[in-house]
Design a protein around this motif. Structure first.
Motif, PDB file in Angstrom:
ATOM      1  N   THR A 101       0.842  -1.185   0.000  1.00 54.12           N
ATOM      2  CA  THR A 101       0.000   0.000   0.000  1.00 54.12           C
ATOM      3  C   THR A 101       0.882   1.241   0.000  1.00 54.12           C
ATOM      4  OG1 THR A 101      -1.761  -1.150   1.191  1.00 54.12           O
ATOM      5  CG2 THR A 101      -1.816   1.251   1.230  1.00 54.12           C
ATOM      6  N   VAL A 102       0.690   2.101  -0.976  1.00 49.59           N
ATOM      7  CA  VAL A 102       1.544   3.285  -1.142  1.00 49.59           C
ATOM      8  C   VAL A 102       0.693   4.506  -1.481  1.00 49.59           C
ATOM      9  CG1 VAL A 102       3.637   2.043  -1.846  1.00 49.59           C
ATOM     10  CG2 VAL A 102       1.920   2.658  -3.566  1.00 49.59           C
ATOM     11  N   ASP A 103       1.248   5.686  -1.214  1.00 47.81           N
ATOM     12  CA  ASP A 103       0.633   6.942  -1.629  1.00 47.81           C
ATOM     13  C   ASP A 103       1.238   7.373  -2.957  1.00 47.81           C
ATOM     14  OD1 ASP A 103      -1.009   7.181   0.615  1.00 47.81           O
ATOM     15  OD2 ASP A 103       0.569   8.111   1.789  1.00 47.81           O
ATOM     16  N   VAL A 104       0.401   7.591  -3.946  1.00 43.50           N
ATOM     17  CA  VAL A 104       0.868   7.955  -5.291  1.00 43.50           C
ATOM     18  C   VAL A 104       0.351   9.347  -5.630  1.00 43.50           C
ATOM     19  CG1 VAL A 104       0.885   7.320  -7.733  1.00 43.50           C
ATOM     20  CG2 VAL A 104       0.867   5.532  -5.973  1.00 43.50           C
ATOM     21  N   SER A 105       1.233  10.199  -6.118  1.00 47.59           N
ATOM     22  CA  SER A 105       0.864  11.591  -6.406  1.00 47.59           C
ATOM     23  C   SER A 105      -0.092  11.692  -7.592  1.00 47.59           C
ATOM     24  CB  SER A 105       2.117  12.424  -6.682  1.00 47.59           C
ATOM     25  OG  SER A 105       2.820  11.906  -7.791  1.00 47.59           O
ATOM     26  N   VAL A 106      -0.978  12.713  -7.512  1.00 40.70           N
ATOM     27  CA  VAL A 106      -1.951  12.974  -8.575  1.00 40.70           C
ATOM     28  C   VAL A 106      -1.470  14.165  -9.399  1.00 40.70           C
ATOM     29  CG1 VAL A 106      -4.332  13.635  -9.093  1.00 40.70           C
ATOM     30  CG2 VAL A 106      -3.850  12.098  -7.167  1.00 40.70           C
ATOM     31  N   HIS A 107      -1.461  14.013 -10.720  1.00 36.93           N
ATOM     32  CA  HIS A 107      -1.070  15.103 -11.614  1.00 36.93           C
ATOM     33  C   HIS A 107      -2.230  15.426 -12.561  1.00 36.93           C
ATOM     34  CE1 HIS A 107       3.058  15.236 -10.308  1.00 36.93           C
ATOM     35  NE2 HIS A 107       3.192  13.943 -10.508  1.00 36.93           N
ATOM     36  N   LEU A 108      -2.494  16.725 -12.736  1.00 42.68           N
ATOM     37  CA  LEU A 108      -3.560  17.160 -13.624  1.00 42.68           C
ATOM     38  C   LEU A 108      -3.007  17.486 -15.002  1.00 42.68           C
ATOM     39  CD1 LEU A 108      -5.560  19.539 -11.232  1.00 42.68           C
ATOM     40  CD2 LEU A 108      -5.835  17.076 -11.581  1.00 42.68           C
ATOM     41  N   GLU A 109      -3.777  17.172 -16.018  1.00 37.50           N
ATOM     42  CA  GLU A 109      -3.384  17.548 -17.374  1.00 37.50           C
ATOM     43  C   GLU A 109      -4.593  18.114 -18.109  1.00 37.50           C
ATOM     44  OE1 GLU A 109      -1.966  14.146 -19.496  1.00 37.50           O
ATOM     45  OE2 GLU A 109      -3.982  13.401 -19.943  1.00 37.50           O
ATOM     46  N   ALA A 113     -12.673  24.490 -18.868  1.00 37.95           N
ATOM     47  CA  ALA A 113     -13.414  25.498 -19.623  1.00 37.95           C
ATOM     48  C   ALA A 113     -13.010  26.904 -19.186  1.00 37.95           C
ATOM     49  CB  ALA A 113     -14.918  25.291 -19.417  1.00 37.95           C
ATOM     50  N   PRO A 114     -13.189  27.898 -20.055  1.00 42.03           N
ATOM     51  CA  PRO A 114     -12.826  29.272 -19.702  1.00 42.03           C
ATOM     52  C   PRO A 114     -13.566  29.741 -18.443  1.00 42.03           C
ATOM     53  CG  PRO A 114     -13.289  29.090 -22.044  1.00 42.03           C
ATOM     54  CD  PRO A 114     -13.712  27.789 -21.435  1.00 42.03           C
ATOM     55  N   GLU A 115     -12.920  30.655 -17.738  1.00 41.44           N
ATOM     56  CA  GLU A 115     -13.479  31.286 -16.533  1.00 41.44           C
ATOM     57  C   GLU A 115     -13.840  30.260 -15.456  1.00 41.44           C
ATOM     58  OE1 GLU A 115     -16.688  33.840 -17.636  1.00 41.44           O
ATOM     59  OE2 GLU A 115     -15.435  35.124 -18.900  1.00 41.44           O
ATOM     60  N   THR A 116     -12.961  29.292 -15.288  1.00 37.94           N
ATOM     61  CA  THR A 116     -13.135  28.316 -14.204  1.00 37.94           C
ATOM     62  C   THR A 116     -11.843  28.244 -13.390  1.00 37.94           C
ATOM     63  OG1 THR A 116     -12.381  26.481 -15.609  1.00 37.94           O
ATOM     64  CG2 THR A 116     -14.760  26.872 -15.480  1.00 37.94           C
ATOM     65  N   VAL A 117     -11.981  27.729 -12.181  1.00 36.16           N
ATOM     66  CA  VAL A 117     -10.832  27.504 -11.309  1.00 36.16           C
ATOM     67  C   VAL A 117     -10.803  26.021 -10.954  1.00 36.16           C
ATOM     68  CG1 VAL A 117      -9.771  28.010  -9.072  1.00 36.16           C
ATOM     69  CG2 VAL A 117     -10.918  29.830 -10.346  1.00 36.16           C
ATOM     70  N   VAL A 118      -9.657  25.381 -11.156  1.00 36.92           N
ATOM     71  CA  VAL A 118      -9.514  23.952 -10.863  1.00 36.92           C
ATOM     72  C   VAL A 118      -8.736  23.801  -9.556  1.00 36.92           C
ATOM     73  CG1 VAL A 118      -8.583  21.749 -11.649  1.00 36.92           C
ATOM     74  CG2 VAL A 118      -9.540  23.367 -13.308  1.00 36.92           C
ATOM     75  N   THR A 119      -9.333  23.089  -8.607  1.00 41.37           N
ATOM     76  CA  THR A 119      -8.688  22.849  -7.314  1.00 41.37           C
ATOM     77  C   THR A 119      -8.413  21.362  -7.147  1.00 41.37           C
ATOM     78  OG1 THR A 119      -9.913  24.711  -6.352  1.00 41.37           O
ATOM     79  CG2 THR A 119      -8.878  23.172  -4.816  1.00 41.37           C
ATOM     80  N   GLY A 148     -18.616  23.476 -11.726  1.00 41.05           N
ATOM     81  CA  GLY A 148     -19.561  22.574 -11.068  1.00 41.05           C
ATOM     82  C   GLY A 148     -19.165  21.117 -11.176  1.00 41.05           C
ATOM     83  N   THR A 149     -18.154  20.828 -11.995  1.00 42.19           N
ATOM     84  CA  THR A 149     -17.699  19.440 -12.141  1.00 42.19           C
ATOM     85  C   THR A 149     -16.862  19.029 -10.937  1.00 42.19           C
ATOM     86  OG1 THR A 149     -17.610  19.693 -14.552  1.00 42.19           O
ATOM     87  CG2 THR A 149     -16.435  17.824 -13.596  1.00 42.19           C
ATOM     88  N   GLN A 150     -17.106  17.839 -10.429  1.00 45.48           N
ATOM     89  CA  GLN A 150     -16.312  17.273  -9.341  1.00 45.48           C
ATOM     90  C   GLN A 150     -15.885  15.859  -9.725  1.00 45.48           C
ATOM     91  OE1 GLN A 150     -18.777  17.619  -5.788  1.00 45.48           O
ATOM     92  NE2 GLN A 150     -17.808  19.559  -5.270  1.00 45.48           N
ATOM     93  N   VAL A 173     -10.807  16.387  -7.486  1.00 45.40           N
ATOM     94  CA  VAL A 173     -10.752  17.602  -8.301  1.00 45.40           C
ATOM     95  C   VAL A 173     -12.089  18.332  -8.202  1.00 45.40           C
ATOM     96  CG1 VAL A 173     -10.470  18.547 -10.618  1.00 45.40           C
ATOM     97  CG2 VAL A 173      -9.101  16.577  -9.909  1.00 45.40           C
ATOM     98  N   ASN A 174     -12.019  19.646  -7.999  1.00 43.34           N
ATOM     99  CA  ASN A 174     -13.221  20.475  -7.925  1.00 43.34           C
ATOM    100  C   ASN A 174     -13.071  21.640  -8.898  1.00 43.34           C
ATOM    101  OD1 ASN A 174     -15.694  21.350  -7.001  1.00 43.34           O
ATOM    102  ND2 ASN A 174     -14.840  22.526  -5.303  1.00 43.34           N
ATOM    103  N   VAL A 175     -14.029  21.781  -9.820  1.00 44.31           N
ATOM    104  CA  VAL A 175     -13.992  22.859 -10.821  1.00 44.31           C
ATOM    105  C   VAL A 175     -15.080  23.867 -10.456  1.00 44.31           C
ATOM    106  CG1 VAL A 175     -14.080  23.461 -13.257  1.00 44.31           C
ATOM    107  CG2 VAL A 175     -13.228  21.201 -12.560  1.00 44.31           C
TER     108      VAL A 175
END
Length: 227
Positions: A101-109, A113-119, A148-150, A173-175
């Motif tokens: 069991t290991v912790d593996v890092s998450v990378h976004l690619e 959409a325009p005028e959104t913030v990705v957390t 609104g995407t999660q 991920v929260n958009v």
């Protein structure tokens, strides 16, 4: 990741802070290797090669001690808080075919959409994987995602051979909708206006029992009569 980095180690019999400092001065790293019911083996690792190998998270290592090879994972790496120096390493013994069991890092690619913030709410996910096939990272695409995407942990596509250990309902991920410059300025102006219109506090009433003001006569003392 299937290739293990080979590190030739030496057994050590001296312990304590003084012995550890001596090992580090010689350019090596004190370490201990344990697991699978075996007695802990105290070793000294080559400094430069170990430092390079441990730049990779969950690096699989082949530790060679007295000519015998043993697969191991770094369980704990103690680093100097200021200098780029590893002070001590705890290694856990693993075997081919064994799952860990290991912790593996998450990378976004990708780009949402325009005028959104990705957390990114979870930087890592806990997985169960073969010790000889631990993924380097988990890639999550946010390409074109609307506000609104999660994305929950259970919806993340995992590398082949891996099983999710993290709660599937955990938010990864929260958009959200980005606030416009005009809206931000309006909020700031409203906050400043609220502070500016605070009315000064009303004059406090005179404290109860305050002494009579100057010029007022004190209440006369009760008369006494001679008997």
């Amino acid at each position: 990741m299937s290739d293990a980095t080979k590190l030739v180690a030496e057994k050590r019999t001296d312990f304590g802070k003084g012995a550890a400092r001596k090992i580090r001065r010689a350019g090596n790293i004190p370490a201990v290797m344990y697991g699978h019911g075996t007695a802990p083996v105290h070793i000294s690792l080559p400094g430069h090669d170990t430092f390079q190998a441990l730049k990779h998270t969950n690096a699989l290592l082949t530790i060679v001690v007295d000519g015998k090879e043993q697969l191991a994972l770094a369980k704990d790496v103690q680093r100097d808080p200021i200098k780029p120096v590893i002070e001590h390493v705890d290694l856990v013994v693993v075997r081919k075919g064994e799952k860990v069991t290991v912790d593996v890092s998450v990378h976004l690619e990708g780009t949402a959409a325009p005028e959104t913030v990705v957390t990114l709410d979870h930087n890592t996910l806990q997985l169960e994987a073969l010790a000889t096939n631990i993924p380097d990272s988990i890639v999550v695409s946010v390409e074109g995602l609307e506000a609104g995407t999660q994305i929950l942990a259970g919806a993340v596509e995992l590398p082949e051979g891996s099983t999710l250990v993290t709660d599937p309902e955990a938010l990864v991920v929260n958009v959200t909708q980005a606030i416009s410059e005009e809206a931000l300025e309006a909020e700031l102006a409203e906050a400043e206006a609220e502070v500016g219109v605070e009315a000064p506090a009303a004059e406090a009433a005179a404290p109860e029992g305050e002494a009579a003001s100057e010029g007022e006569s004190a209440e006369p003392a009760a008369e006494t009569t001679e008997s």
